[in-house]
Design a protein around this motif. Structure first.
Motif, PDB file in Angstrom:
ATOM      1  N   UNK A  60      38.128  65.355  60.595  1.00 26.76           N
ATOM      2  CA  UNK A  60      39.246  65.442  59.681  1.00 26.76           C
ATOM      3  C   UNK A  60      39.669  64.038  59.274  1.00 26.76           C
ATOM      4  N   UNK A  80      40.193  74.408  60.623  1.00 24.56           N
ATOM      5  CA  UNK A  80      40.779  73.277  61.349  1.00 24.56           C
ATOM      6  C   UNK A  80      41.854  72.600  60.518  1.00 24.56           C
ATOM      7  N   UNK A  83      44.957  74.791  60.230  1.00 23.11           N
ATOM      8  CA  UNK A  83      45.742  74.807  61.471  1.00 23.11           C
ATOM      9  C   UNK A  83      46.643  73.592  61.582  1.00 23.11           C
ATOM     10  N   UNK A  84      46.108  72.442  61.260  1.00 24.64           N
ATOM     11  CA  UNK A  84      46.929  71.231  61.350  1.00 24.64           C
ATOM     12  C   UNK A  84      48.048  71.287  60.312  1.00 24.64           C
TER      13      UNK A  84
END
Ligand SMILES: Cc1cc2nc3c(=O)[nH]c(=O)nc-3n(C[C@H](O)[C@H](O)[C@H](O)COP(=O)(O)O)c2cc1C
Ligand code: SF4
Ligand code: FES
Lengths: 241, 565
Positions: A60, A80, A83-84
């Protein structure tokens, strides 16, 4: 030019541009709160994170900082990444529950409740540092800064007092994405309300029409910087021509 | 105390250096010496007055010119402090008091007889131990770096020369090419001792190849891990070994300017490093045309502001430039654009200290020590509920059990071992089932902890794991720079939830929420502080989930630490 792939789309982009810029030019939406074309990128809100693949490695990165490369594969909404982003919005909503920008983002990302303790002090500031960067880089006054470390960090003038360096131009209020800074002109006074302090400045009166039209300090600043005659701003723009 | 002559002129050639070394060795060889540890552990136990007492006694007993008094850096066995070592007999006295100085000088130094009371008592064999190396604390250690601390006065470059110091520099400058040195370091398998474990040779190579007129090398002595003292003790006890490593590195990389960034709370390390730099300049190991080789290199010291995050590479460089010590994204590596946007090679103190060893003994020798993926030794700061607290240097591959039980003497007060926290504040807690884990960068990461810079805290049955996690999160929360959202807001919320749990307000779902937050903070944060900060929480949940559950469901703290209700 470099060739990269964003969300499956093959894109030609100019070297040196960031992923966020290139995505924007191609109408690919990436949320971002601390980025603005007028100031250097900062990478603090982490909303603009995207997942990149280079060779076998996935990671990321902040798209507002990462510059495009040939062969780069970018996914702007992998699990991913989402989610962040969701967690970031939830954190920020706990900090500033009433902010419309955040509520809009929460709706977009499907965050329907905040599981954390809500902060009571409603200062609206998410510490994106757009104001301080604008003040330093664009206005070149460096009147405001981020003080204190970690969770105690705040945007403020030195010692929370009337800043000597502030010219009352209002760039900070203009660039703030959450309207945490406001400006109001009442009679001969400009009041700037910051998240943690308030400052008052005298406005200059037009010698012809008598209107209070700009902060005295800002005009002095321009006169000094541009080496103009001291009476350059005695008249307001309307009376000048 | 014997005063040593200062080199009147710089050493300008290899011959001159060898002549100097011979004269130093001849002069000091077999001269009786008293070494008193001046490390923080011993100082806290009263070493200061012991040193004063020895100075007086040596003078009083008329030995000024015959006995050398050395104030040495920490050799590791802090538990037994204040430590005194008598050479050439290699006698270790422990728990020495100022009033013992007179007898030590008159009996041991003058007559060679032992003072029984001051010798270490072996807990198992019930015998007195005379020599430093024979006490069980040192037995399983392999002190490639720390052993010299007992043998040299850090403020005397000639002590270092007498121990063959700067011979690796000679070898590097006169019989190796810069590329050859990089290759040697690569082949040795040396990995960064700050904990990241980044291959040192590869970093050097990238910096060497990077484009830039000026290149910098930096030594990171910020040592932010509270309670750890590996880097400080090397800098205080043997600063020349670090300088030697840096000069070799600079030569290999093509740098002419180095910096040592030392945290402000280490005044003695700052002082000793400054004296070492001055002496190295006077003797010709630093400055222009080092040893007549044509290579120039200078080193300056910078004192860190004290924030934990200033140890992070980009924050450290910002701080060196006089800016706020705040991290930035490293998408362009610091080996390409670091200090003042020039190629910069940053290594940890212990990493630099390994360099002369590798150059002197060769990569083949070095890579035989350790495990497949982690070579050499590692220094740990062993503290907490352990009998022998202190600095421990072991070959990689040594198990946690060997460190805690064989070297550390086991859990103190006969209590039951519960966990060992490794890797500093952002490391993790490992349970008894992992005691046979070998010291190895990758093994530590695999089990959810980290080698870190070498902090090791032993916890016993009286420690509550939720409380421990809260303690570390609160530390990290206060040390977060506050720039990015996941770290600043995330740690604040984690701290809140952990406080709630330890005060009996935990709710169903809290554990899962902490896990979800942990994953996002790790994935989303800007710098290494945030990307590792959830480790104490995640590792305690992983290995001690039942303790969390007991707090949340039964409103009980099994260890009896948290006052619930
Ligand atoms: C929050 C944070 C704190 C750090 N503190 C230190 C420190 O005190 N000392 C250190 O050597 N490295 C520290 N590091 C690691 C450095 O960023 C850098 O990687 C290291 O100095 C490189 O040295 P090495 O390759 O020899 O291990 C820290 C990293 C982070 C993210
Ligand atoms: S992870 Fe923490 S310490 Fe690092 S930049 Fe973000 S807020 Fe600062
Ligand atoms: S816009 Fe990139 S981190 Fe905020």
């Amino acid at each position: 030019m470099v060739a990269l792939t964003i969300d499956g789309r093959e894109i030609q982009a100019e070297e040196g541009k960031t992923i966020l810029e290139v995505a924007g030019e191609n109408n690919i939406y990436i949320p971002a709160l601390c980025s603005h074309e007028a100031v250097t990128p900062y990478g603090a809100c982490r909303l603009c994170l995207v997942e990149i693949t280079r060779g076998k490695k996935k990671r990321l990165v902040a798209s507002c900082l990462y510059t495009v490369e040939d062969g780069l594969i970018v996914k702007t909404d992998s699990e991913r990444v989402t989610n962040v982003r969701r967690m970031v919005v939830e954190f920020l909503l706990a900090r500033c529950p009433d902010l419309e920008v955040l509520q809009k983002l929460a709706a977009e990302l499907g965050v329907d409740k905040v599981r954390f303790k809500l902060e009571e002090d409603n200062h609206k500031c998410i510490l994106c540092a757009l104001c301080t960067r604008a003040c330093e880089e664009v206005v070149e006054a460096s009147a405001i800064s981020l003080v204190n470390r970690g969770v105690d960090r705040q945007m403020a003038t030195p010692f929370y007092a009337l800043s000597e360096a502030c010219i009352a131009c209002g760039s900070c209020a203009y660039i703030c994405p959450t309207k945490a800074i406001s400006i109001e002109d009442i009679g001969d006074t400009r009041i700037i309300t910051m998240p943690h302090n308030t400052m008052e400045f005298k406005l200059k009166k037009c010698q012809n029409c008598g209107r209070y039209w700009a902060p005295q300090k800002q005009l002095d600043f321009i006169i000094k910087k541009a080496d103009l005659p001291a009476d350059a701003f005695d008249l307001c723009p309307d009376c000048r021509d | 105390m014997a005063k040593k002559g200062k080199a009147l002129t710089r050493v300008g050639s290899l011959d001159e250096l060898e002549r100097l070394r011979e004269s130093v060795v001849k002069r000091d060889h077999n001269k009786p010496s008293i070494a008193v540890c001046g490390g923080p552990g011993c100082l806290a136990l009263g070493a200061g007055s012991v040193i004063t007492a020895f100075k007086k006694e040596i003078e009083k007993q008329g030995l000024d010119t015959n006995v050398v008094l050395r104030i040495i850096g920490c050799p590791g066995f802090c538990e037994g402090g204040p430590l005194v070592l008598i050479e050439p007999q290699n006698i270790l006295y422990h728990r020495v008091k100022a009033e013992d100085a007179a007898r030590i000088v008159s009996q041991t130094v003058k007559q060679g007889s032992l003072i029984d009371r001051l010798l270490y008592h072996h807990p198992k064999t019930d015998r007195k131990v005379i020599h430093e190396g024979d006490i069980p604390f040192y037995k399983k250690q392999r002190r490639l770096l720390l052993a010299s601390n007992s043998r040299l006065d850090p403020n005397d470059i000639e002590d270092y020369l007498a121990l063959d110091g700067y011979s690796a520099l000679v070898k590097a400058l006169f019989s190796m090419s810069p590329e050859g040195i990089v290759e040697e370091i690569k082949r040795s398998g040396l990995r960064g001792r700050s904990g990241g474990g980044f291959p040192t040779g590869i970093k050097w190579q990238s910096c060497r190849r990077a484009h830039g007129d000026t290149k910098y090398v930096i030594c990171n002595c910020d040592e932010g891990d509270p309670g750890a003292f590996m880097d400080g003790s090397l800098m205080e006890g043997n600063p020349h070994s670090i300088l030697e490593g840096m000069i070799i590195g600079a030569y290999a990389i093509g740098s002419h300017q180095g910096y040592i960034y030392i945290r402000n709370e280490y005044p003695l390390a700052v002082k000793n490093a400054a004296i070492a730099i001055k002496q190295a300049e006077d003797y010709g190991f630093l400055g222009k045309n080092i040893l007549g080789s044509g290579f120039d290199f200078t080193v300056s010291i910078n004192r860190g502001g004290g924030a934990f995050v200033c140890g992070e590479s980009t924050a450290l460089m910002a701080s060196l430039e006089g800016k706020v010590g705040e991290p930035r994204a490293k998408y362009v590596h610091t080996v390409e654009k670091g200090l003042w946007n020039q190629p910069t090679n940053l290594n940890n103190v212990e990493t630099w200290a390994n360099v002369p060893l590798i150059v002197n003994n060769g990569a083949d020798w070095y890579s035989k020590i350790g495990t497949e993926s982690s070579k050499g030794t590692k220094i740990f700061s062993l503290v907490g509920k352990v009998v022998n607290a202190g600095l421990v240097e072991v070959p990689m591959g040594t198990t946690l059990r060997e460190i805690i039980y064989d070297i550390g003497g086991g859990v103190s007060d006969g209590k039951k071992f519960k966990a060992v926290h490794t890797g500093g504040p952002a490391g993790g807690c490992l349970p008894p089932s992992l005691l046979d884990l070998p010291v190895d960068f990758d093994e530590f990461t695999k089990v959810g902890s980290a080698m870190g810079s070498g902090g090791m805290i032993v916890l016993d049955e009286e420690n509550c794991m939720v409380d421990i996690a809260k303690h570390f999160i609160n530390f990290l929360k206060s040390e977060s720079c506050g720039k990015c959202v996941p770290c600043r807001e995330g740690l604040k919320q984690m701290s809140q939830i952990l406080t709630d749990i330890t005060e009996g307000r935990g709710e169903d779902g809290d554990i899962e929420l902490l896990e979800e937050m942990g994953a996002a903070i790790k994935d989303g944060s800007l710098c290494g502080l945030g990307t590792t900060a959830p480790n104490p929480v995640l590792s305690t949940i992983r290995y001690f989930r039942d303790e969390y559950q007991a707090h949340i469901k039964d409103k009980k703290c099994p260890a009896g630490v948290c006052r619930i209700g």
